[in-house]
Motif scaffolding. Sequence first.
Motif, PDB file in Angstrom:
ATOM      1  N   GLU A 128      10.985  -1.586 -11.445  1.00  0.00           N
ATOM      2  CA  GLU A 128      10.965  -1.656 -10.123  1.00  0.00           C
ATOM      3  C   GLU A 128       9.888  -0.361 -10.039  1.00  0.00           C
ATOM      4  O   GLU A 128       8.853  -0.170  -9.277  1.00  0.00           O
ATOM      5  N   MET A 129      10.376   0.650 -10.847  1.00  0.00           N
ATOM      6  CA  MET A 129       9.549   1.847 -10.786  1.00  0.00           C
ATOM      7  C   MET A 129       8.097   1.678 -11.396  1.00  0.00           C
ATOM      8  O   MET A 129       7.019   2.212 -10.933  1.00  0.00           O
ATOM      9  N   HIS A 130       8.028   0.875 -12.571  1.00  0.00           N
ATOM     10  CA  HIS A 130       6.814   0.580 -13.311  1.00  0.00           C
ATOM     11  C   HIS A 130       5.904  -0.123 -12.155  1.00  0.00           C
ATOM     12  O   HIS A 130       4.875   0.128 -12.098  1.00  0.00           O
ATOM     13  N   ARG A 131       6.412  -0.935 -11.594  1.00  0.00           N
ATOM     14  CA  ARG A 131       5.611  -1.751 -10.637  1.00  0.00           C
ATOM     15  C   ARG A 131       5.033  -0.773  -9.386  1.00  0.00           C
ATOM     16  O   ARG A 131       3.998  -1.126  -8.911  1.00  0.00           O
ATOM     17  N   TRP A 132       5.919   0.180  -9.040  1.00  0.00           N
ATOM     18  CA  TRP A 132       5.751   0.918  -7.904  1.00  0.00           C
ATOM     19  C   TRP A 132       4.638   1.827  -8.472  1.00  0.00           C
ATOM     20  O   TRP A 132       3.514   2.111  -7.470  1.00  0.00           O
ATOM     21  N   VAL A 133       4.748   2.317  -9.355  1.00  0.00           N
ATOM     22  CA  VAL A 133       3.692   3.250 -10.040  1.00  0.00           C
ATOM     23  C   VAL A 133       2.377   2.564 -10.230  1.00  0.00           C
ATOM     24  O   VAL A 133       1.105   3.087  -9.532  1.00  0.00           O
ATOM     25  N   GLU A 134       2.139   1.403 -10.531  1.00  0.00           N
ATOM     26  CA  GLU A 134       0.866   0.550 -10.660  1.00  0.00           C
ATOM     27  C   GLU A 134       0.307   0.436  -9.252  1.00  0.00           C
ATOM     28  O   GLU A 134      -0.874   0.475  -9.135  1.00  0.00           O
ATOM     29  N   GLN A 135       1.338   0.079  -8.256  1.00  0.00           N
ATOM     30  CA  GLN A 135       0.861  -0.004  -6.874  1.00  0.00           C
ATOM     31  C   GLN A 135       0.356   1.260  -6.487  1.00  0.00           C
ATOM     32  O   GLN A 135      -0.814   1.177  -5.714  1.00  0.00           O
ATOM     33  N   GLN A 136       0.710   2.242  -6.800  1.00  0.00           N
ATOM     34  CA  GLN A 136       0.207   3.722  -6.044  1.00  0.00           C
ATOM     35  C   GLN A 136      -1.225   3.997  -6.725  1.00  0.00           C
ATOM     36  O   GLN A 136      -1.889   4.751  -6.105  1.00  0.00           O
ATOM     37  N   LEU A 137      -1.420   3.666  -8.105  1.00  0.00           N
ATOM     38  CA  LEU A 137      -2.477   3.974  -8.810  1.00  0.00           C
ATOM     39  C   LEU A 137      -3.559   3.067  -8.061  1.00  0.00           C
ATOM     40  O   LEU A 137      -4.884   3.354  -8.483  1.00  0.00           O
ATOM     41  N   ASN A 138      -3.307   1.921  -7.553  1.00  0.00           N
ATOM     42  CA  ASN A 138      -4.384   1.011  -7.014  1.00  0.00           C
ATOM     43  C   ASN A 138      -4.481   0.936  -5.386  1.00  0.00           C
ATOM     44  O   ASN A 138      -5.355   0.384  -4.889  1.00  0.00           O
ATOM     45  N   ALA A 139      -3.443   1.846  -4.770  1.00  0.00           N
ATOM     46  CA  ALA A 139      -3.374   1.808  -3.323  1.00  0.00           C
ATOM     47  C   ALA A 139      -4.587   2.640  -2.628  1.00  0.00           C
ATOM     48  O   ALA A 139      -5.082   3.534  -3.351  1.00  0.00           O
ATOM     49  N   PRO A 140      -5.149   2.321  -1.533  1.00  0.00           N
ATOM     50  CA  PRO A 140      -6.069   3.226  -0.797  1.00  0.00           C
ATOM     51  C   PRO A 140      -5.476   4.552  -0.821  1.00  0.00           C
ATOM     52  O   PRO A 140      -4.132   4.763  -0.291  1.00  0.00           O
ATOM     53  N   LEU A 141      -6.464   5.411  -0.603  1.00  0.00           N
ATOM     54  CA  LEU A 141      -5.963   6.572  -0.526  1.00  0.00           C
ATOM     55  C   LEU A 141      -5.954   6.824   1.182  1.00  0.00           C
ATOM     56  O   LEU A 141      -6.861   6.952   1.869  1.00  0.00           O
ATOM     57  N   ASP A 142      -4.760   7.274   1.609  1.00  0.00           N
ATOM     58  CA  ASP A 142      -4.590   7.167   3.077  1.00  0.00           C
ATOM     59  C   ASP A 142      -3.625   8.447   3.554  1.00  0.00           C
ATOM     60  O   ASP A 142      -2.236   8.357   3.494  1.00  0.00           O
ATOM     61  N   ALA A 143      -4.193   9.315   3.790  1.00  0.00           N
ATOM     62  CA  ALA A 143      -3.212  10.695   4.142  1.00  0.00           C
ATOM     63  C   ALA A 143      -2.364  10.418   5.142  1.00  0.00           C
ATOM     64  O   ALA A 143      -1.229  10.882   5.185  1.00  0.00           O
ATOM     65  N   GLN A 144      -2.660   9.673   6.246  1.00  0.00           N
ATOM     66  CA  GLN A 144      -1.818   9.434   7.293  1.00  0.00           C
ATOM     67  C   GLN A 144      -0.660   8.621   6.921  1.00  0.00           C
ATOM     68  O   GLN A 144       0.485   8.792   7.243  1.00  0.00           O
ATOM     69  N   ALA A 145      -0.887   7.595   6.058  1.00  0.00           N
ATOM     70  CA  ALA A 145       0.265   6.826   5.690  1.00  0.00           C
ATOM     71  C   ALA A 145       1.123   7.587   4.620  1.00  0.00           C
ATOM     72  O   ALA A 145       2.345   7.403   4.939  1.00  0.00           O
ATOM     73  N   LEU A 146       0.515   8.470   3.775  1.00  0.00           N
ATOM     74  CA  LEU A 146       1.241   9.344   3.131  1.00  0.00           C
ATOM     75  C   LEU A 146       2.186  10.172   4.010  1.00  0.00           C
ATOM     76  O   LEU A 146       3.551  10.417   3.684  1.00  0.00           O
ATOM     77  N   ALA A 147       1.442  10.849   4.843  1.00  0.00           N
ATOM     78  CA  ALA A 147       2.474  11.664   5.649  1.00  0.00           C
ATOM     79  C   ALA A 147       3.615  11.037   6.387  1.00  0.00           C
ATOM     80  O   ALA A 147       4.488  11.956   6.639  1.00  0.00           O
ATOM     81  N   ARG A 148       3.245   9.937   6.900  1.00  0.00           N
ATOM     82  CA  ARG A 148       4.381   9.287   7.318  1.00  0.00           C
ATOM     83  C   ARG A 148       5.640   9.051   6.472  1.00  0.00           C
ATOM     84  O   ARG A 148       6.933   9.010   7.078  1.00  0.00           O
TER      85      ARG A 148
END
Length: 257
Positions: free
Chosen positions: A182-202
């Motif tokens: 699950e962590m492996h999949r999450w890391v791969e998602q984060q490496l490809n997700a749009p850079l979004d400061a607002q989403a991160l801050a939430r």
Amino acid sequence: MNASKILQQLMKQASGSRSSGNSSGNSGNGIDVKGVIDGLSRQLGGGSSSANQGSRQGGGSSGFDMKSLLGGGAMGLLVGSKRGRSMGGKALKYGAIAGVGMLAWKAWQSSQEGKNGADASSAAQHASEGERVEALSGEYQERRSLELLQAMIMAARADGHIDEQEQALITEQIDALGADQEMHRWVEQQLNAPLDAQALAREADSPQAAREMYLISVAVTDEQNPMERAWLDQLASALNLSPDMAAELERQAQQAG
């Protein structure tokens, strides 16, 4: 997921890399990216499964020895592989990563000094600020760890220079730290997700979490790089950090080294 385990491993790597960096001939020159990647290429020759197996068994001949990789293994790759250069002539701020919770809390305490009534409302203020990541446990530690890992990955991507090969190497190293599927999949998602400061801050679950997320972002960026500086400014605004607080967190990160 086992995010808290991965974050703790990275913090330990940062602590060890800081110590070794202070005694090596690498001072002031950042991470030797070629050395990290070449070391991985040699030691991952048996394929990802054998590399992961070897690392879990302590680094046999068919795996790889995390300690032998200059720059701290996953830590070096997460931050160093995307640059192909030193961080503006500065070494990675390992100390800020290793002590992220304590330093973020120290920054808040510094901001309270001299304020009227600060002592009288100290207990209430402390309760409303949230706990340091080091003091959390269970699901609360897991959630904060995910927040900090997400902040670190986004900051490392802020200059846009992580390619597919480097993403694969980072994923290999995260797996070597013991990431579950699950962590492996999450890391791969984060490496490809749009850079979004607002989403991160939430994702920040408290003012302390917001400070830690900003500080760990500072630790893995070169604030002299315009793209990375812009990301830090966006993130500070999204996290509702005052300019004074953002500056204090950056000062704490620089002092920690």
